[in-house]
Design a protein around this motif. Structure first.
Motif, mmCIF file in Angstrom:
data_model
loop_
_atom_site.group_PDB
_atom_site.id
_atom_site.type_symbol
_atom_site.label_atom_id
_atom_site.label_comp_id
_atom_site.label_asym_id
_atom_site.label_seq_id
_atom_site.Cartn_x
_atom_site.Cartn_y
_atom_site.Cartn_z
ATOM 1 N N PRO A 80 46.301 49.175 41.297
ATOM 2 C CA PRO A 80 45.011 48.483 41.434
ATOM 3 C C PRO A 80 44.762 48.041 42.872
ATOM 4 O O PRO A 80 45.708 47.798 43.619
ATOM 5 C CB PRO A 80 45.138 47.286 40.488
ATOM 6 C CG PRO A 80 46.577 47.152 40.172
ATOM 7 C CD PRO A 80 47.248 48.449 40.453
ATOM 8 N N ASP A 81 43.496 47.935 43.214
ATOM 9 C CA ASP A 81 43.079 47.504 44.547
ATOM 10 C C ASP A 81 43.596 46.112 44.859
ATOM 11 O O ASP A 81 43.710 45.281 43.962
ATOM 12 C CB ASP A 81 41.559 47.421 44.581
ATOM 13 C CG ASP A 81 40.960 48.628 45.267
ATOM 14 O OD1 ASP A 81 41.719 49.581 45.523
ATOM 15 O OD2 ASP A 81 39.749 48.599 45.534
ATOM 16 N N ALA A 82 43.872 45.886 46.129
ATOM 17 C CA ALA A 82 44.146 44.522 46.557
ATOM 18 C C ALA A 82 42.941 44.070 47.356
ATOM 19 O O ALA A 82 42.881 44.237 48.561
ATOM 20 C CB ALA A 82 45.410 44.478 47.404
ATOM 21 N N ASP A 83 41.945 43.563 46.685
ATOM 22 C CA ASP A 83 40.710 43.165 47.361
ATOM 23 C C ASP A 83 40.675 41.647 47.444
ATOM 24 O O ASP A 83 40.671 40.954 46.433
ATOM 25 C CB ASP A 83 39.507 43.682 46.572
ATOM 26 C CG ASP A 83 38.204 43.377 47.280
ATOM 27 O OD1 ASP A 83 37.480 44.317 47.602
ATOM 28 O OD2 ASP A 83 37.906 42.178 47.522
ATOM 29 N N ALA A 84 40.646 41.140 48.683
ATOM 30 C CA ALA A 84 40.750 39.693 48.887
ATOM 31 C C ALA A 84 39.603 38.948 48.207
ATOM 32 O O ALA A 84 39.793 37.840 47.695
ATOM 33 C CB ALA A 84 40.760 39.385 50.379
ATOM 34 N N SER A 85 38.428 39.541 48.200
ATOM 35 C CA SER A 85 37.277 38.840 47.627
ATOM 36 C C SER A 85 37.415 38.712 46.120
ATOM 37 O O SER A 85 37.149 37.665 45.543
ATOM 38 C CB SER A 85 35.979 39.569 47.969
ATOM 39 O OG SER A 85 35.771 39.527 49.354
ATOM 40 N N LEU A 86 37.815 39.802 45.480
ATOM 41 C CA LEU A 86 37.995 39.742 44.030
ATOM 42 C C LEU A 86 39.171 38.840 43.682
ATOM 43 O O LEU A 86 39.120 38.067 42.726
ATOM 44 C CB LEU A 86 38.198 41.147 43.463
ATOM 45 C CG LEU A 86 37.009 42.095 43.611
ATOM 46 C CD1 LEU A 86 37.328 43.450 42.987
ATOM 47 C CD2 LEU A 86 35.743 41.521 43.001
ATOM 48 N N ASP A 87 40.228 38.929 44.477
ATOM 49 C CA ASP A 87 41.395 38.078 44.248
ATOM 50 C C ASP A 87 41.007 36.602 44.250
ATOM 51 O O ASP A 87 41.492 35.818 43.442
ATOM 52 C CB ASP A 87 42.438 38.311 45.344
ATOM 53 C CG ASP A 87 43.532 39.256 44.865
ATOM 54 O OD1 ASP A 87 43.750 39.310 43.642
ATOM 55 O OD2 ASP A 87 44.148 39.925 45.709
ATOM 56 N N ALA A 88 40.096 36.261 45.194
ATOM 57 C CA ALA A 88 39.720 34.851 45.328
ATOM 58 C C ALA A 88 38.942 34.363 44.120
ATOM 59 O O ALA A 88 38.837 33.155 43.895
ATOM 60 C CB ALA A 88 38.899 34.651 46.600
ATOM 61 N N LEU A 89 38.396 35.290 43.346
ATOM 62 C CA LEU A 89 37.615 34.866 42.176
ATOM 63 C C LEU A 89 38.486 34.674 40.939
ATOM 64 O O LEU A 89 38.039 34.107 39.946
ATOM 65 C CB LEU A 89 36.513 35.885 41.881
ATOM 66 C CG LEU A 89 35.378 35.921 42.899
ATOM 67 C CD1 LEU A 89 34.364 36.991 42.519
ATOM 68 C CD2 LEU A 89 34.701 34.563 43.008
ATOM 69 N N ILE A 90 39.709 35.133 41.006
ATOM 70 C CA ILE A 90 40.555 35.048 39.811
ATOM 71 C C ILE A 90 40.840 33.600 39.399
ATOM 72 O O ILE A 90 40.634 33.242 38.239
ATOM 73 C CB ILE A 90 41.835 35.904 39.997
ATOM 74 C CG1 ILE A 90 41.416 37.384 39.951
ATOM 75 C CG2 ILE A 90 42.873 35.602 38.925
ATOM 76 C CD1 ILE A 90 42.516 38.370 40.243
ATOM 77 N N PRO A 91 41.236 32.714 40.347
ATOM 78 C CA PRO A 91 41.418 31.310 39.924
ATOM 79 C C PRO A 91 40.120 30.680 39.417
ATOM 80 O O PRO A 91 40.144 29.792 38.567
ATOM 81 C CB PRO A 91 41.920 30.604 41.187
ATOM 82 C CG PRO A 91 41.702 31.543 42.307
ATOM 83 C CD PRO A 91 41.656 32.926 41.742
ATOM 84 N N VAL A 92 39.010 31.152 39.944
ATOM 85 C CA VAL A 92 37.717 30.646 39.500
ATOM 86 C C VAL A 92 37.466 31.055 38.045
ATOM 87 O O VAL A 92 37.066 30.244 37.204
ATOM 88 C CB VAL A 92 36.606 31.192 40.434
ATOM 89 C CG1 VAL A 92 35.231 30.962 39.839
ATOM 90 C CG2 VAL A 92 36.715 30.556 41.814
ATOM 91 N N LEU A 93 37.751 32.325 37.760
ATOM 92 C CA LEU A 93 37.569 32.826 36.396
ATOM 93 C C LEU A 93 38.527 32.171 35.418
ATOM 94 O O LEU A 93 38.207 31.974 34.254
ATOM 95 C CB LEU A 93 37.799 34.337 36.358
ATOM 96 C CG LEU A 93 36.661 35.225 36.827
ATOM 97 C CD1 LEU A 93 37.117 36.667 36.855
ATOM 98 C CD2 LEU A 93 35.451 35.079 35.921
#
Lengths: 478, 564
Positions: B245-258
């Motif tokens: 899977p991609d390591a995309d910093a922007s999507l990663d940052a949304l994981i704790p939010v989700l």
């Protein structure tokens, strides 16, 4: 002169009436009896001296000398005319943004996200007898955003506007608008594909091809999951392609903006190829040229009564467009596409009777039952029939008269416009304004200070758009 | 041999830690403020008592608190000690981020299906596939500029702690709770990251270019982040045969939010904006906080039911300068909004909605207390108002166990007033941040436009500065079409705030400084959808002003006179 002044004053006051308005609506909900009206049913002809009983938001009885339980609201409509609430099949009222113009395909957007229930145009539409509208994305893209069908429950929370159970739809656009937006980019942008009519068709075709592949990838994934395949990785969900898959599955209505008949015919052929039905051709000023082709496919046409010539591709229309389509068996509605014209759709329907001699009831249907059918909500609204939602307009005269104006507009049995109350409230509003203007906070400082905020452009200053590609309203109240 | 080495090492370490200890002591003295009224906020007001501060913490408080022998004693007679004030939404200490540069818009074809595949403009040092403005991974803590002098204005106004975050784009990035003292970022940070901040705006020159797209773009990113988390779990379990899977910093940052571990602060003022925020939060089960909240009272039952706090702006709407004689009357909605906004706090309190105050981008920080007082005049309980800038703020920011009240063991952030916090004649006399004292000298009486005084630690003598405050009618000499404008300047020592009004709009004075002869500031103006940065240098002689506007297109002279 005096008249003009009075008119302006009138508009100013009507502007903000709602805030002090219909708190009492809810308690009226139980039962309303409208007495002794001339009822234009838009389904079963015109009934003289007829009563309508409304219970819990539905029409439960139509007849003479009906009885209501005690505590029912009684409305004496002697000498008045009643029509179903008008349905506007093409509107951008109450949208804080109309066009997402950056891409040629913006099916991921949904006007549901940008509804603004405080838009004063809603109240003005109610004052013109409109109760329901098809709120569409603009026409800047070959495939635009998803629509929302609402009832104009002005003063109520936005959630209550949404017509539950209305099939979802989407905007398509052909011709000048999508290609012009492509070739005249905003400052800082390069041009956007497509910039020709053939390119626009290619964009649509390509979207359907992509949607087919996308659907296939999901079907394959689901099949693997069904076989308990632990290695099955879910495909990426695409908010862009989901709605296009729904079109292919017959679950989403296509409302296709366009002017020239060759283009609309092209789209119908493309729909044949991909196996879906176009719900409505919007504007369709040349539809009379392809009336049998439209009728054969069960596609509807949602047009203007007699407005054309405002741009080159809108040149070749005739006021008999509606009548010719009607005689060929096409389901026709007359829409406004304008905050301003929405207020007098009754007269646009009257024109259809005048040009081409469409019978009165069938002309009335073009602003009531026909758009309800086009939007898939005719089971519940669009005509005065037992069991339907009590979406009712009481007029002072026959709605096809130029002297007609709504006295009262009801949605689900609740009064959302009442002319007599409106008149009463104007003085209150004037008084409120005077009090507010005297407050320190509303006085202009002597000179510009650092802490002042810019005046917000009042909503009523927003222009009414005739052709919605130019309407790139942006960003809410900023 | 080995032993010797170890002994040497121990010796070195001891000396080093000793040095550190000495430094720490010079940085945080022991203080005892005696005979002062203490507004603890967490408990009853102590009418006459002592607060002892040691090592950056509150050591003890009370009527009979013992004054330690090593404490520097401050006579608090006539003074009231409050918890340090907290401003729950600012951009203090953050350099303006690079504005998103124009980039090619999408085309119809498949290459633009995913926003994640767009060409990002001027990528920051990030492994994000998203354009500026859709980069939730941006961190206020990483972008913060430390330096005590930067925060003097706010500190002198009584603020010890702020929530700070960028303002650009849709995802404004992750905020940080910082103390307004300390010469390194690491010293300043109290809690970071605190929350992801969101503004319902659009991006320049690309998708999303409208509010419609704003929602669909965010929604797609939330879905993508959810999928990334899911696929990554599968991959971590058994990578064989799976695409990495991609390591995309922007999507990663949304994981704790989700996952609900990081709250989302939505900037939303009107009823409909707040409703949209709550709907989006509901759709993705986000932990929402509303910031701004002018019309939050209209949504109060829902906020209460969902337990959603509000960072309520005290930047109340005000009327602009003189309306043109040709202008239509203002709409009644705007007149009502101005009248109703100061009542919001009281209405939220009544409805049981949790709220804290924030400055909301006000240009003069002294309006904060003035407007908090207006909220009191409009029905808010005084203690609730004080709580909204201290303990309630700390609670919403999740730092109530260390900040927000005057209690032993908490961080020694205190604001000392002469007079009550809402008195007209009040003045901040001392501000303690992490136990470090800043004395605020009384403002010169001749000039009432200097709220908060001129104090600074060590009491440096200010250099001679020009006096430039006032309103100037100016003409900007654009060749062929001179432009009239109004330049409003407010001077606080060397710091200049204000605005420039022309028919092109109102632009705020940024980075304003007063020099010996005049002033300099920067500003941004919008022309046809693009932003132009301007640097203004001015010279004031008597009631005359003159100077230049430096723009990317060249320098333009201006001149004008002060209006009486």
């Amino acid at each position: 002169m005096k008249k003009i002044f009075a008119f302006v004053l009138n508009i100013l006051m009507v502007t903000s009436f709602w805030q002090v308005s219909f708190a009492q609506n809810r308690q009226d909900k139980n039962e309303v009896l409208i007495r002794n009206a001339t009822v234009l049913t838009a389904a079963n002809g015109t009934l003289q001296n007829t009563d309508i009983l409304v219970q819990k938001g539905k029409i439960t009885k139509i007849g003479r000398d009906l009885k209501a339980s005690s505590g029912a609201q009684i409305v004496d409509a002697t000498g008045k005319f009643i029509s179903p609430g008008i349905i506007d099949c093409h509107s951008h009222t109450m949208l804080d943004a109309v066009n997402e113009a950056t891409y040629s395909v913006t099916s991921m957007t949904n006007v549901r996200d940008v509804l603004n229930p405080t838009d004063i145009s809603i109240y003005r539409a109610l004052a013109g007898g409109v109760t329901t509208a098809n709120l569409l994305h603009g026409s800047a893209n070959a495939i635009g955003g998803q629509n929302t069908v609402v009832k104009y429950k002005f003063g109520r929370p936005v959630e209550e506007f949404i017509v539950q159970g209305a099939p979802p739809g989407i905007k398509f656009a052909l011709g000048e608008n999508p290609k012009r937006v492509g070739s005249n980019p905003q400052p800082g942008q390069t041009s956007r594909y497509a910039i020709t009519r053939m390119g626009t068709m290619e964009v649509i075709r390509s979207a359907f091809v992509r949607a087919r592949d996308y659907k296939k990838s999901w079907d394959e994934y689901r099949a693997r999951v069904a076989k308990n395949d632990k290695m099955a990785v879910p495909p990426r969900r695409s908010l862009e392609l989901d709605p296009i898959v729904e079109i292919l599955e017959g679950k989403r209505l296509v409302h296709a903006h366009g002017y020239r008949s060759d283009e609309h015919l092209n789209l119908l052929l493309l729909a044949d190829e991909f196996g879906f039905k176009v719900a409505t051709l919007q504007h369709a000023l040349e539809a009379y040229k392809i009336a049998p082709e439209i009728a054969r496919r069960g596609t509807g046409a949602s047009i203007f009564a007699d407005s054309w010539g405002y741009k080159l591709e809108a040149y070749d229309s005739i006021p008999y467009n509606a009548a010719i389509l009607y005689k060929n068996g096409v389901l026709v509605s007359i829409n406004s596409d304008s905050d301003e014209r929405a207020r007098r759709l009754n007269l646009d329907a009257a024109k259809v009777e005048k040009y081409g001699g469409v019978p009165e009831q069938d002309a009335l249907k073009m602003i009531t039952l026909n758009p309800a059918k086009q939007l898939g909500i005719d089971k519940r609204t669009g005509s005065i029939e037992i069991g339907k939602d009590a979406d009712i307009v009481i007029w002072n005269a026959h709605p096809f008269s130029v002297y007609a104006r709504p006295e009262m507009t009801m949605i689900d049995g609740e009064v959302y416009f009442d002319r007599s109350k409106d008149v009463q409230k104007r003085a209150d509003l004037q008084k409120e304004r005077e009090t507010l203007e005297k407050m320190d906070i509303n006085r202009a400082p002597a000179s510009g200070g650092a802490n002042t905020t810019l005046p917000v452009v009042p909503r009523e200053k927003r222009e009414a758009h005739r052709d919605d590609a130019d309407s790139i309203k942006d960003g809410g109240n900023k | 041999m080995k032993n010797l080495f170890l002994r040497c090492l121990t010796a070195i370490l001891t000396v080093t830690s000793l040095c550190l200890a000495i430094e720490a002591q010079t940085r945080a003295e022991t203080f005892a403020i005696t005979n002062a009224q203490i507004a603890t906020v967490s408990g009853p007001v102590i009418s006459r008592g002592t607060v002892v501060i040691r090592d950056g913490l509150i050591e003890s408080i009370g009527e009979n608190a013992k004054v330690p022998a090593d404490a520097r004693i401050i006579d608090g007679a006539g003074l009231t000690i409050y918890p340090g004030l907290i401003d729950t939404n600012t951009s203090l200490g953050l350099a303006a981020l690079v504005a998103a540069a124009p980039r090619p818009p999408g085309q119809g074809g498949p290459q633009t299906v995913q926003i994640a595949q767009q060409q990002p403009a001027q990528p920051l040092s990030s492994n994000s596939n998203f354009p500026n403005g859709l980069r939730p991974e941006q961190s206020a803590a990483e972008q913060l500029r430390a330096g005590e002098a930067l925060f003097e204005t706010n500190r002198n106004a009584g603020f010890t702690t702020v929530l700070t975050v960028g303002r650009e784009g849709i995802f404004n990035g992750q905020s940080a709770v910082v103390n307004l003292a300390g010469d390194s970022v690491s010293e300043m940070i109290v809690r970071a990251p605190f929350a992801e901040h969101v503004t319902f705006t659009t991006l320049r020159g690309g998708y999303p270019g409208s509010l419609l797209g704003t929602f669909s773009a965010m929604r797609q990113m939330f879905l993508d982040a959810g999928r990334l988390q899911e696929v990554r779990k599968m991959y971590d379990k058994n990578p064989r045969g799976l695409k990495r899977p991609d390591a995309d910093a922007s999507l990663d940052a949304l994981i704790p939010v989700l996952n609900g571990t990081m709250p989302v602060v939505f900037n939303a003022n009107s009823e409909i904006e707040i409703t949209r925020a709550l709907n989006l939060a509901g759709e993705f089960k986000l932990k929402a906080i509303i910031a701004g909240g002018q019309e939050a009272w209209k949504v109060a039952p829902r906020l209460k039911a969902q337990n959603i706090p509000v960072l309520l702006s005290l930047n109340f709407p005000k009327r602009t300068a003189v309306a043109s004689p040709d202008a239509d009357a203002e709409s009644i909605e705007i007149l009502r909004l101005r009248a109703e906004t100061p009542k919001t706090a009281a209405r939220l309190a009544q409805a049981g909605v949790k709220f804290a105050f924030q400055s909301g981008g006000m240009s003069n920080i002294s309006d904060f207390l003035t407007n908090a007082n207006k909220a009191v005049e409009n029905g808010l309980d005084r203690n609730a108002a004080i709580r909204a800038m201290t303990l309630s703020a700390a609670e919403i920011l999740g730092v109530e166990n260390r900040l927000g009240s005057v209690e032993p063991g908490k961080i020694a952030n205190l604001t000392v007033f002469r007079g009550g916090i809402f008195d007209k004649t009040k003045a901040v006399t001392h501000v303690f941040v992490d136990g470090k004292m800043f004395e605020v000298k009384a403002a010169p009486k001749a000039d009432e436009r200097r709220p908060g005084g001129t104090g600074r630690p060590g009491g440096n003598q200010p250099t001679a500065l020009a006096t430039v405050g006032g309103v100037y009618a100016i003409t900007i000499d654009i060749p062929g079409q001179p432009l009239q404008g109004t330049l409003s300047l407010t001077q606080q020592e060397a710091i200049l705030t204000g605005s420039l009004q022309t028919q092109l709009g109102t632009n705020l004075v940024k980075d304003g400084k007063v020099t010996a002869e005049g002033f300099t500031f920067s500003s941004t103006a919008e022309f046809g959808g693009s932003t132009i940065d301007i640097v203004v240098d001015g010279r004031v002689t008597g009631n005359q002003v003159s100077g230049t506007f430096t723009t990317p297109q060249g320098a333009i002279p201006f001149s004008g006179t002060k209006t009486p």
